[in-house]
Design a protein around this motif. Structure first.
Motif, PDB file in Angstrom:
ATOM      1  N   LYS A  79      27.293  45.529  41.366  1.00  0.00           N
ATOM      2  CA  LYS A  79      27.611  45.745  40.045  1.00  0.00           C
ATOM      3  C   LYS A  79      28.787  46.877  40.053  1.00  0.00           C
ATOM      4  N   ALA A  80      28.512  47.789  40.839  1.00  0.00           N
ATOM      5  CA  ALA A  80      29.361  49.093  40.777  1.00  0.00           C
ATOM      6  C   ALA A  80      30.779  48.778  41.659  1.00  0.00           C
ATOM      7  N   ALA A  81      30.634  47.855  42.404  1.00  0.00           N
ATOM      8  CA  ALA A  81      31.788  47.493  43.171  1.00  0.00           C
ATOM      9  C   ALA A  81      32.827  46.712  42.171  1.00  0.00           C
ATOM     10  N   MET A  82      32.058  45.885  41.649  1.00  0.00           N
ATOM     11  CA  MET A  82      32.802  44.988  40.493  1.00  0.00           C
ATOM     12  C   MET A  82      33.428  45.568  39.587  1.00  0.00           C
ATOM     13  N   TYR A  83      32.725  46.586  39.039  1.00  0.00           N
ATOM     14  CA  TYR A  83      33.434  47.475  37.756  1.00  0.00           C
ATOM     15  C   TYR A  83      34.410  48.267  38.571  1.00  0.00           C
ATOM     16  N   THR A  84      34.232  48.782  39.642  1.00  0.00           N
ATOM     17  CA  THR A  84      35.190  49.763  40.124  1.00  0.00           C
ATOM     18  C   THR A  84      36.615  48.781  40.642  1.00  0.00           C
ATOM     19  N   ILE A  85      36.434  47.483  41.124  1.00  0.00           N
ATOM     20  CA  ILE A  85      37.638  46.637  41.435  1.00  0.00           C
ATOM     21  C   ILE A  85      38.287  46.566  39.803  1.00  0.00           C
ATOM     22  N   LEU A  86      37.330  46.234  38.901  1.00  0.00           N
ATOM     23  CA  LEU A  86      38.245  45.724  37.468  1.00  0.00           C
ATOM     24  C   LEU A  86      38.841  47.222  37.052  1.00  0.00           C
ATOM     25  N   GLU A  87      38.116  48.519  37.088  1.00  0.00           N
ATOM     26  CA  GLU A  87      38.827  49.655  36.607  1.00  0.00           C
ATOM     27  C   GLU A  87      40.092  49.792  37.503  1.00  0.00           C
ATOM     28  N   THR A  88      40.160  49.547  38.636  1.00  0.00           N
ATOM     29  CA  THR A  88      41.171  49.769  39.653  1.00  0.00           C
ATOM     30  C   THR A  88      42.442  48.908  39.296  1.00  0.00           C
ATOM     31  N   ILE A  89      42.132  47.552  39.200  1.00  0.00           N
ATOM     32  CA  ILE A  89      43.190  46.615  38.822  1.00  0.00           C
ATOM     33  C   ILE A  89      43.931  47.063  37.549  1.00  0.00           C
ATOM     34  N   THR A  90      42.956  47.156  36.373  1.00  0.00           N
ATOM     35  CA  THR A  90      43.623  47.509  35.228  1.00  0.00           C
ATOM     36  C   THR A  90      44.351  48.853  35.217  1.00  0.00           C
ATOM     37  N   GLU A  91      43.898  49.787  35.954  1.00  0.00           N
ATOM     38  CA  GLU A  91      44.559  51.008  36.012  1.00  0.00           C
ATOM     39  C   GLU A  91      46.030  51.038  36.835  1.00  0.00           C
ATOM     40  N   SER A  92      45.930  50.076  37.586  1.00  0.00           N
ATOM     41  CA  SER A  92      47.118  50.007  38.455  1.00  0.00           C
ATOM     42  C   SER A  92      48.447  49.651  37.592  1.00  0.00           C
ATOM     43  N   VAL A  93      48.015  48.759  36.412  1.00  0.00           N
ATOM     44  CA  VAL A  93      49.039  48.502  35.587  1.00  0.00           C
ATOM     45  C   VAL A  93      48.915  49.063  34.339  1.00  0.00           C
ATOM     46  N   GLY A  94      48.552  50.360  34.399  1.00  0.00           N
ATOM     47  CA  GLY A  94      48.497  51.173  33.200  1.00  0.00           C
ATOM     48  C   GLY A  94      47.644  50.849  32.051  1.00  0.00           C
ATOM     49  N   ILE A  95      46.743  49.743  32.195  1.00  0.00           N
ATOM     50  CA  ILE A  95      45.959  49.463  30.742  1.00  0.00           C
ATOM     51  C   ILE A  95      44.663  49.511  30.909  1.00  0.00           C
ATOM     52  N   ALA A  96      44.019  49.844  29.826  1.00  0.00           N
ATOM     53  CA  ALA A  96      42.639  50.021  29.845  1.00  0.00           C
ATOM     54  C   ALA A  96      41.872  48.546  29.701  1.00  0.00           C
ATOM     55  N   LEU A  97      40.358  48.783  30.485  1.00  0.00           N
ATOM     56  CA  LEU A  97      39.939  47.507  30.307  1.00  0.00           C
ATOM     57  C   LEU A  97      39.530  46.968  28.636  1.00  0.00           C
ATOM     58  N   THR A  98      39.645  48.008  27.834  1.00  0.00           N
ATOM     59  CA  THR A  98      39.111  47.570  26.575  1.00  0.00           C
ATOM     60  C   THR A  98      40.290  46.784  25.891  1.00  0.00           C
ATOM     61  N   ASP A  99      41.602  46.991  26.590  1.00  0.00           N
ATOM     62  CA  ASP A  99      42.770  46.188  26.037  1.00  0.00           C
ATOM     63  C   ASP A  99      42.680  44.904  26.314  1.00  0.00           C
ATOM     64  N   LEU A 100      41.658  44.377  27.265  1.00  0.00           N
ATOM     65  CA  LEU A 100      41.775  42.764  27.532  1.00  0.00           C
ATOM     66  C   LEU A 100      41.341  42.053  26.161  1.00  0.00           C
ATOM     67  N   LYS A 101      42.161  40.942  26.087  1.00  0.00           N
ATOM     68  CA  LYS A 101      41.899  40.149  24.865  1.00  0.00           C
ATOM     69  C   LYS A 101      41.062  39.172  25.683  1.00  0.00           C
ATOM     70  N   ALA A 102      41.093  38.801  26.616  1.00  0.00           N
ATOM     71  CA  ALA A 102      40.232  37.564  27.219  1.00  0.00           C
ATOM     72  C   ALA A 102      39.959  37.982  28.576  1.00  0.00           C
ATOM     73  N   PHE A 103      38.684  37.450  28.869  1.00  0.00           N
ATOM     74  CA  PHE A 103      37.793  37.670  30.129  1.00  0.00           C
ATOM     75  C   PHE A 103      37.228  36.322  30.519  1.00  0.00           C
ATOM     76  N   HIS A 104      37.934  35.780  31.399  1.00  0.00           N
ATOM     77  CA  HIS A 104      37.451  34.660  32.050  1.00  0.00           C
ATOM     78  C   HIS A 104      36.606  34.879  33.291  1.00  0.00           C
ATOM     79  N   VAL A 105      35.554  34.149  33.287  1.00  0.00           N
ATOM     80  CA  VAL A 105      34.545  34.128  34.757  1.00  0.00           C
ATOM     81  C   VAL A 105      34.748  32.690  34.986  1.00  0.00           C
ATOM     82  N   ALA A 106      34.848  32.549  36.378  1.00  0.00           N
ATOM     83  CA  ALA A 106      34.941  31.373  37.127  1.00  0.00           C
ATOM     84  C   ALA A 106      33.686  31.055  37.817  1.00  0.00           C
TER      85      ALA A 106
END
Lengths: 526, 526
Positions: free
Chosen positions: B406-433
């Protein structure tokens, strides 16, 4: 040989189906897939937006690219007029493996194939053979009717496909090649012959309103047609304009180059029909009419196709009226072909042995004129000089038939030029295609008023334009665009046999013409 | 079902692969060939410059057009991103003959096929089966190594092609269809699986610099791949971005629609790897990282894939600490899957039975905590309530593993959003496949800090996005353009396991996170 030979260098400024590519090898910084890397490079070199790769090539690709240091010699082919190219073969850029194309002139009677090295344009082998469909019927009509029988179309289709496979295999063997080295077939023929080759029903070609199944066949994989060449090999069939104007004529236009000149020029192909194309770099008009049989030597009793022992040239001394005949391979004469007949008529006319209606003049023909069963015959070759043991003779009916044919030809030429408002004397080039064109003496043809009275250098014999046009497709990508241009530009002129046509025809039935002023160069004995 | 269903009318305003055409019949005034006539009409309706006709269709065409009064229902397919369409089938416009496509989700373990009526988008049949390559090796790596054996690639290729042929045939039989009614296969899978299906060597996928043979496979004829559907049928394989980002993910993006929204959204697919795509209608970033095994239930001793008797949901009463387990098909419990594990961790944490580092708290666990061979286990289901006759337990090691995941997952999410300069809380939709997404309770996932603390309605479970994306290709021509757009827009972010990443990972190893302010909704017992 007047043919575009491919220019090759490594800069990509080439016009053939073989392209050399060199890629930057992949790295962690540039990890594009092998196929996409090659496609990107080919897109640049081919100046196209789309390149596809055949699966058989794709499966080998990663091994080959690594073996060859990310360089390759590529065999490409263009998808008709779409902006899409296919990569159909790769070979080691450091080896000179032969990559070959086959040009096919698919004639109703004879088929000619030619092997061409695609990298250099070098002609490796020519071969010709009888169209095996002759066994079903000598003419197109019989074969089309044979297709109405159950299995008829399949039978005729197999005949020509099998024969091509056999002949291509033999030709490859003769050159030390494998059929797998053949990547491209370019085929030109009349609309009926290409329909039978493609396995398409020719049924509606001869029934009003005369509709082909297809005018512009797509580039197909060879195996779709049952051709046994490289599994990725492609077949390009020269398009037709309609049921009575085939891809062989398009090949002829391509080879003649009349579509690339500013001055209007004409192309005449005499076979069963006389097919005529007139035009320049901005317009093309085409028509076809019955003018052929007598000109091909098909009507006279001693008439025959060009071959050993056949009289192809003939001279009559205007003073002594002694005949000098020349035969093919200089064997004893056995018959006369179209060019011989035209020489004969011209010389008979110029020496006064026939009059301006083509009638034998007894006092000038003397003992050469004999009567058999009340019919007048002129002896061309006596029994003891002939290869058959019989004298070679032509009848007044044979001569009349020739005169009708020459009149029809002239009338067609007059009609087509008239239709675009130019005079026959405006023509700067006059191309004559086919075997007929190869043997005919323009001076004789002008003398009888079959061809217009243009300076002799205006006439140009092009040989087998169908084969040469197909060959051009094998060595030049541009030729495909050119063919599309020809197709788009051409107008087909329906020859209406109306009063104007009949009047012109009647006037042309004289030697050289009722209007003598049209043929100033023709000097008869006073 | 959130899928584009094809709109059809006779005006040509349709988006599917089936098109109705009506032609003016030929006449002496309009004697265009049948094929060219049909092409011209299709060009208009498809708004394209180029249509080609398969030879098998061409041979039938003149008969069919006359039988059907110059009207036809046409099956067309587009050639990738080239402006070229192929006509691959015609049927009587007055009959409702079924024309079918097959969507394939080619998973490493399971393969799902779906039969879709191409005219209406109606789903006719779904079936799933084990990937027969499991017999060679359960994981991708073993199979890739097996390809290095002589004949290895051919064997793995035949396995999946044969299985697909069998399953498609059975599915057709079940629906009263013939395999000849199938004109189109759309297939999505990871890069290794699609390489094996295409018969392409996967050798270089796992060796630096990790180069696929192809990223964007061309549309091929089915028989090139050995698929036994209609002889003119085509196969579209969803493209991959690289060795570690496959067509299944592209299908997912297509189905999620994140590429069509202005607001940035995220798509997460948890399998062996966690694959994450972030983006909107103007940009897309993707990355993949190891986060999966524990989340899939693959690590814990009692962990297993979702199936009958597997615990998929779990509640612990925070007061009484009584466990309430729910199993799939409500059978006696035999194991626990990923969503069950996440529920378990969340509930243990919220009821104080594990601390913020995920350690069992003995005083809260009470008699449920047992020692075996010096290892602490927590009993989830007692022996007499379990389907195995044994108690179902998890160890501290299992829990640690889950927390790392779960830490790896959160870290990946944090890293990818950070890479484009947005916060995780900016996400308007979160799709899980995927299966994981179908079962997971977002509230539990947020409670342990695996997913960001967004309002529950932000999370959306998409099901089998690989299958749904492939299905969309079957019913919408536009989807091909959309896929090309996704491919062109996407940037692959290499996850560098550097100091920043490790720091984030360490901070995420707490429940829910070292920085408690990121998870305001998570209320633990005081």
């Amino acid at each position: 040989m007047d043919r575009n030979v491919m220019k090759i260098d490594e800069s990509g400024a080439v016009d053939g189906w073989i392209r050399w590519v060199r890629l930057s090898p992949p790295s962690l910084q540039d990890n594009t897939a092998d196929a996409d890397r090659l496609k990107n490079q080919l897109k640049k070199q081919l100046n196209t937006g789309n390149v596809e790769i055949d699966l058989s090539v794709l499966r080998e690709l990663p091994f080959r690219l690594r073996d060859w240091g990310y360089a390759a010699r590529c065999v490409v082919v263009k998808e008709g007029d779409a902006d899409l190219w296919h990569l159909i073969g790769v070979s080691n850029p450091l080896e000179n493996q032969r990559i070959v194309g086959v040009a096919v002139d698919l004639g109703t009677s004879r088929v000619v194939i030619r092997l061409v090295e695609l990298s250099t344009g070098e002609i490796l082998f020519d071969a010709s053979f009888d169209n095996p469909q002759l066994g079903v019927g000598p003419d197109v009509l019989t074969r089309i009717h044979a297709c109405d029988q159950p299995g008829g179309l399949e039978k005729l289709n197999r005949m020509i496909v099998d024969a091509l496979n056999r002949q291509i295999r033999d030709a490859c063997n003769s050159c030390g090649l494998d059929t797998g080295d053949v990547y491209f077939v370019a085929l030109a023929g009349n609309t009926s012959m290409t329909h039978l080759f493609m396995g398409l029903s020719p049924r509606w070609l001869i029934r009003e309103p005369y509709i082909p199944v297809v005018n512009s066949p797509d580039v197909q994989k060879a195996d779709a047609y049952g051709l046994q060449i490289n599994p990725a090999g492609r077949v390009f069939i020269l398009p037709n304009i309609g049921s009575y104007f085939g891809g062989d004529l398009i090949a002829g236009i391509l080879h003649s180059g009349i579509n690339r000149q500013a001055d209007p020029a004409i192309l005449v192909d005499v076979g069963t029909n006389a097919e005529v194309v007139l035009g320049n770099d901005s317009w093309l008009v085409a028509c076809a009419g019955a003018a052929g049989p007598a000109l091909e030597g098909g009507v006279a009793q001693i008439g025959m196709m060009a071959g050993p022992g056949v009289i192809d040239r003939l001279r009559i001394d205007p003073e002594t009226r002694v005949f000098q005949v020349h035969t093919i391979d200089e064997m004893l004469p056995i018959g006369i072909c179209g060019s011989g007949m035209i020489d004969l008529a011209a010389n008979l006319f110029l020496s006064g042995m026939i009059d301006l209606r083509g009638r034998f003049v007894p006092e000038m023909c003397g003992r050469k004129l004999v009567m058999r069963s009340r019919i007048a015959y002129l002896e061309i070759v006596s029994a003891d000089e002939s290869g058959t043991g019989q004298p070679l003779v032509i009848s007044q009916a044979d001569m009349d038939s020739l005169i009708r044919s020459k009149a029809a030809m002239y009338t067609i030429l007059e009609t087509i030029t008239e239709s675009v408002g130019i005079a026959l004397t405006d023509l700067k080039a006059f191309h004559v295609a086919g075997t007929f064109g190869a043997f005919i003496d323009p001076v004789s043809a002008v003398s009888i008023g079959m061809l217009p009275d243009l300076p002799p250098k205006t006439f140009r014999s092009l040989g087998n334009t169908s084969l040469e046009g197909a060959t051009q497709v094998l060595t030049s990508c541009e030729s495909m665009t050119a063919i599309e241009g020809i197709r788009e530009k051409i107008t087909y002129l329906e020859l209406n046999v109306n009063q104007t046509f009949m009047n012109r025809f009647s006037a042309a039935k004289f030697l050289p013409h009722t209007d003598r002023s049209r043929f100033p160069s023709v000097k008869t004995r006073p």
